[in-house]
Design an enzyme around this catalytic site. Structure first.
Site, PDB file in Angstrom:
ATOM      1  N   CYS A 178     -38.040 -45.942   2.971  1.00  0.00           N
ATOM      2  CA  CYS A 178     -37.760 -47.286   2.011  1.00  0.00           C
ATOM      3  C   CYS A 178     -37.458 -48.472   2.921  1.00  0.00           C
ATOM      4  O   CYS A 178     -36.549 -48.401   3.599  1.00  0.00           O
ATOM      5  CB  CYS A 178     -36.596 -46.919   1.160  1.00  0.00           C
ATOM      6  SG  CYS A 178     -36.093 -48.646   0.506  1.00  0.00           S
ATOM      7  N   CYS A 219     -34.492 -50.702   2.303  1.00  0.00           N
ATOM      8  CA  CYS A 219     -33.209 -49.848   2.684  1.00  0.00           C
ATOM      9  C   CYS A 219     -32.912 -50.169   4.235  1.00  0.00           C
ATOM     10  O   CYS A 219     -32.021 -50.304   4.762  1.00  0.00           O
ATOM     11  CB  CYS A 219     -33.550 -48.390   2.574  1.00  0.00           C
ATOM     12  SG  CYS A 219     -33.802 -48.025   0.915  1.00  0.00           S
TER      13      CYS A 219
END
Length: 102
Positions: free
Chosen positions: A31, A34
Site C-alpha cells: 500500500c 500506507c
C-alpha cells in the site's frame, strides 16, 4: 517506545486492556499511502511516548483483526480507549490529526 506489531495473539493484551490510549495503524506492505503514513505514525509514537501506545496491524497477515474492526480501506488509524473504539481516521493523515485524537 517502539511501535508494536499487533497480532490476534497480542491484540487484546496490548490494545484492548491497555491502561493508556492505543493508536492502531492498519496497513499493508503493498500500500503506497500506507508507506507515506508510516513515518508519520512512527514520529507520533516517539513524541507521545507515555501518553499513548502505538501499534501496527498488517492486514494481509491479520485479516481477522481488520475484519473485526471494519477496516475497508488502508491506511486506517483507530484509537482505542478503555478497550473501546474512540476515533477512526481513514487515509493518510497529518500528525496534527493524530495529536487531536488524544
Amino acid at each position: 517506545m517502539a511501535v508494536l506489531t499487533l497480532t490476534k495473539e497480542n491484540f487484546e493484551t496490548e490494545a484492548l486492556k491497555s491502561d493508556v490510549p492505543v493508536l492502531v495503524d492498519f496497513w499493508a506492505e503493498w500500500c503506497g499511502p500506507c508507506r507515506m503514513f508510516s513515518p508519520i505514525v512512527d514520529e507520533f509514537a516517539e513524541e507521545n511516548e507515555g501518553k499513548v501506545k502505538v501499534g501496527k496491524v498488517n492486514v494481509d497477515e491479520q485479516p481477522d483483526l481488520a475484519g473485526r474492526y471494519g477496516v475497508m480501506s488502508i491506511p486506517t488509524a483507530i484509537l482505542f480507549k478503555n478497550g473501546e473504539i474512540a476515533s477512526t481516521l481513514v487515509g493518510v493523515q497529518p500528525k496534527t490529526a493524530l495529536e487531536e485524537l488524544i
